[in-house]
Design a protein around this motif. Structure first.
Motif: not given
Lengths: 138, 136
Positions: A8, A11, A31, A51-54, A56
């Motif tokens: 992902x 998002x 966050x 957050x890591x590979x994703x 937001x």
């Protein structure tokens, strides 16, 4: 079968005040907001956490009205793929309606959307370090 | 500490129909598929990179997921952040005055989980999860 989706990529959280929603997530949950920008060609205000590979993405209007209540919702997600042209071909062969890949905001990236039949989820595909479109058409 | 996005939850009318897209067309592997009786849902996790997509199909009409489906239709339901200590996250949220749905962590598809009320998150439903060692 499959489209070579690796993760992902991001998002989207849509808000009528994206700065306020990003701040709420930062204050309440730690966050960290890494980047803030206006979307080129629009007046949308975007803030990004990772957050890591994703990623937001908090997305909202550039000019915030004095809302009585800040309202946000989950607005879809984007999947990273190895080869967006192959992914589009695969999905079309499976009967899904997919747009043509076009340059994304991110330099060197191509993006496209899946049109419907995704269970109410706005869903797009992105390929980073994509070969230029003219190269692909040869 | 929230370490990553564990999954995004999607409410669907039919998990079997949704699998035609998420499993068959996208090619994502199913890592869990079970009916959670006390929650009244069939939940399916599909892996993508270090995260997952969760499909939720209500199995009865008196649940939050069923009400969501009835009022809003299919779509994104929640975002789940992974923590190495869901108890600690829940206590921290409680101390900050965040409205909780679960007063204590409970077993869920993603491990030990708890939900935080959308009212405290500008309308976004948030889940915390700590995967159970040895699970999927």
């Amino acid at each position: 079968m499959g489209i070579g989706a690796t993760h992902i990529d991001h998002i989207v959280i849509q808000s009528n005040d994206s700065a306020a929603t990003a701040k709420l997530f930062a204050d309440q949950y730690g966050i960290e907001i890494k980047r803030t920008m206006s979307r080129p060609g629009t007046r949308a205000h975007l803030e990004f956490a990772k957050l890591q590979e994703v990623i937001v993405e908090f997305a909202g209007p550039g000019e915030v009205q004095p809302y009585d209540e800040v309202k946000a919702r989950l607005g879809g997600f984007v999947l990273a793929v190895d080869d967006i042209h192959a992914a589009v071909t695969s999905l079309r062969e499976s009967g899904w309606d997919v747009g043509e890949p076009h340059p994304a905001v991110q330099p060197g990236a191509l993006i496209t959307g899946v049109r419907g039949r995704t269970n109410g989820v706005p869903l797009a595909l992105i390929q980073y370090n994509a070969r230029p479109l003219e190269e692909n058409s040869q | 500490m929230l370490t990553k996005v564990h999954h995004v939850g999607i409410v669907v009318h039919s998990a079997d129909e949704a699998l035609k897209f998420y499993r068959d067309a996208l090619g994502l592997p199913v890592t869990a598929d079970q009916v959670i009786e006390d929650q009244g849902v069939r939940g399916i996790l599909l892996q993508i990179g270090g995260s997952e997509i969760e499909l939720l199909e209500p199995t009865r009409n008196d649940t939050g997921v069923a009400r969501f489906l009835e009022s809003r239709g299919e779509g994104m339901h929640h975002i789940c952040f992974e923590s190495d200590d869901v108890d600690k996250e829940l206590e921290a949220a409680r101390a900050k005055g965040i409205e909780l749905i679960d007063e204590k962590p409970r077993p869920g598809l993603a491990g030990m989980v708890c939900f935080l009320h959308p009212k405290s998150n500008h309308g976004v439903l948030i889940e915390f999860a700590t995967p159970i060692a040895g699970s999927h």
